[in-house]
Design a protein around this motif. Sequence first.
Motif, short mmCIF file in Angstrom:
data_model
loop_
_atom_site.label_atom_id
_atom_site.label_comp_id
_atom_site.label_asym_id
_atom_site.label_seq_id
_atom_site.Cartn_x
_atom_site.Cartn_y
_atom_site.Cartn_z
N TYR A 127 0.82 -1.21 0.00
CA TYR A 127 0.00 0.00 0.00
C TYR A 127 0.86 1.26 0.00
O TYR A 127 1.87 1.33 0.69
CB TYR A 127 -0.90 0.02 1.24
N ARG A 128 0.47 2.22 -0.82
CA ARG A 128 1.10 3.54 -0.80
C ARG A 128 0.03 4.60 -0.61
O ARG A 128 -0.94 4.64 -1.36
CB ARG A 128 1.81 3.83 -2.12
N SER A 129 0.26 5.47 0.34
CA SER A 129 -0.63 6.61 0.53
C SER A 129 -0.45 7.57 -0.63
O SER A 129 0.54 7.49 -1.38
CB SER A 129 -0.32 7.32 1.84
N GLU A 160 -2.27 1.72 -8.48
CA GLU A 160 -2.98 0.57 -7.93
C GLU A 160 -2.50 0.28 -6.50
O GLU A 160 -3.24 -0.31 -5.72
CB GLU A 160 -2.77 -0.63 -8.83
N HIS A 161 -1.29 0.72 -6.17
CA HIS A 161 -0.79 0.51 -4.80
C HIS A 161 -1.63 1.28 -3.77
O HIS A 161 -1.66 0.92 -2.61
CB HIS A 161 0.68 0.91 -4.72
N HIS A 162 -2.29 2.33 -4.22
CA HIS A 162 -3.15 3.14 -3.34
C HIS A 162 -4.42 2.37 -2.94
O HIS A 162 -5.04 2.65 -1.92
CB HIS A 162 -3.49 4.43 -4.10
N LEU A 165 -4.64 -3.30 -2.58
CA LEU A 165 -4.90 -4.63 -3.12
C LEU A 165 -3.72 -5.16 -3.93
O LEU A 165 -3.85 -6.12 -4.67
CB LEU A 165 -6.16 -4.59 -4.00
N THR A 166 -2.58 -4.51 -3.78
CA THR A 166 -1.43 -4.80 -4.64
C THR A 166 -0.16 -5.05 -3.83
O THR A 166 0.06 -4.42 -2.80
CB THR A 166 -1.23 -3.60 -5.59
N MET A 167 0.67 -5.97 -4.32
CA MET A 167 2.00 -6.16 -3.74
C MET A 167 2.99 -6.42 -4.88
O MET A 167 2.71 -7.20 -5.80
CB MET A 167 2.02 -7.35 -2.77
N ASP A 168 4.12 -5.75 -4.82
CA ASP A 168 5.24 -6.07 -5.71
C ASP A 168 6.07 -7.13 -5.02
O ASP A 168 6.37 -6.99 -3.82
CB ASP A 168 6.11 -4.83 -5.97
N VAL A 169 6.43 -8.19 -5.74
CA VAL A 169 7.21 -9.27 -5.13
C VAL A 169 8.54 -9.43 -5.86
O VAL A 169 8.67 -9.09 -7.04
CB VAL A 169 6.43 -10.61 -5.14
N TYR A 216 5.64 -3.97 -19.06
CA TYR A 216 5.59 -5.29 -18.40
C TYR A 216 6.11 -5.21 -16.97
O TYR A 216 7.21 -4.70 -16.74
CB TYR A 216 6.45 -6.23 -19.23
N GLU A 217 5.31 -5.68 -16.03
CA GLU A 217 5.74 -5.71 -14.62
C GLU A 217 5.40 -7.09 -14.04
O GLU A 217 4.35 -7.27 -13.42
CB GLU A 217 5.02 -4.62 -13.81
N PRO A 218 6.29 -8.07 -14.27
CA PRO A 218 5.98 -9.43 -13.80
C PRO A 218 5.89 -9.55 -12.29
O PRO A 218 5.43 -10.56 -11.78
CB PRO A 218 7.16 -10.26 -14.36
N TRP A 219 6.32 -8.50 -11.58
CA TRP A 219 6.36 -8.52 -10.12
C TRP A 219 5.13 -7.93 -9.46
O TRP A 219 4.94 -8.04 -8.26
CB TRP A 219 7.58 -7.71 -9.65
N HIS A 220 4.29 -7.24 -10.25
CA HIS A 220 3.19 -6.46 -9.67
C HIS A 220 1.91 -7.31 -9.63
O HIS A 220 1.28 -7.56 -10.66
CB HIS A 220 2.98 -5.19 -10.51
N LEU A 221 1.56 -7.75 -8.42
CA LEU A 221 0.41 -8.64 -8.25
C LEU A 221 -0.78 -7.88 -7.70
O LEU A 221 -0.66 -7.14 -6.72
CB LEU A 221 0.76 -9.79 -7.30
ZN LIG Z 1 3.69 -2.34 -8.31
#
Ligand SMILES: [Zn+2]
Length: 247
Positions: A127-129, A160-162, A165-169, A216-221
């Motif tokens: 999450y990002r404010s 989407e981090h706001h 519901l999102t996490m970068d892994v 492409y962001e294979p890490w962004h779930l």
């Molecule tokens: Zn992300």
Amino acid sequence: MRKIILFTVGILLLAGCTSESDKSYDGNLLAETENTLEQKEAPELPEPEQVDEDGNVIVNNPHAIDVIVNKDRRLPMDFEPKNLVEPNVKNDHSTKKLMRKEAADALEELFAGAEEAGYELYAQSGYRSIDTQRRIYNNNVNTRGQEWADKYSAVPGHSEHHTGLTMDVTIAALAFNLENSFGNTPEGQWVAEHAHEYGFVIRYPEGKSDITGYSYEPWHLRYFGEEMATDIYESGLTVEEYFGLVE
Ligand SMILES: [Zn+2]
């Protein structure tokens, strides 16, 4: 004098009548209020989406699991997700990683599933404010230029981090960075094949930046819940196409 007394009695009687009718009117009001409350509990159509001065849609369902934000759609600036918690998963210890409770629970299961398959994932950014996003975006503009910033980061309100519901892994082999090459690692391939089973989709697939607006962001779930994520995965569509947001 007698006339005045009669007149006063008359007024008092009238006043009595008025107050009687007031009571029954109050009764009607109460009944009406109850009806309104009952109607409020019934499912309602969402409010129409508003458009801001820049032509961006302000989403009308910021708390929904299927809320969609992108380059053209943003959250209300004062939006804060409810029930933010820190998922109990391995992380890169750079910042506190928060997600909405349901997404955090699902992420814990995803990481456990990966571990069973022999892979070690790390949470990198959740999450990002709005203020954090503003800082990231402005920093990217200042250090890498507008074009790069728009390709890889979101204007505040559009991230989407706001949503929570999102996490970068990421993985240790990539020094916990977010690299495209994650998609070619065994961990990245496992995530691509199994994330939907835990309710997540890879939000920005390869070769679809003209639709999603992001490289492409294979890490962004992104969490949608198991049923919807599986449906999106099996459709082979981007989220924008799946939700009919592409002309
Ligand atoms: Zn992300």
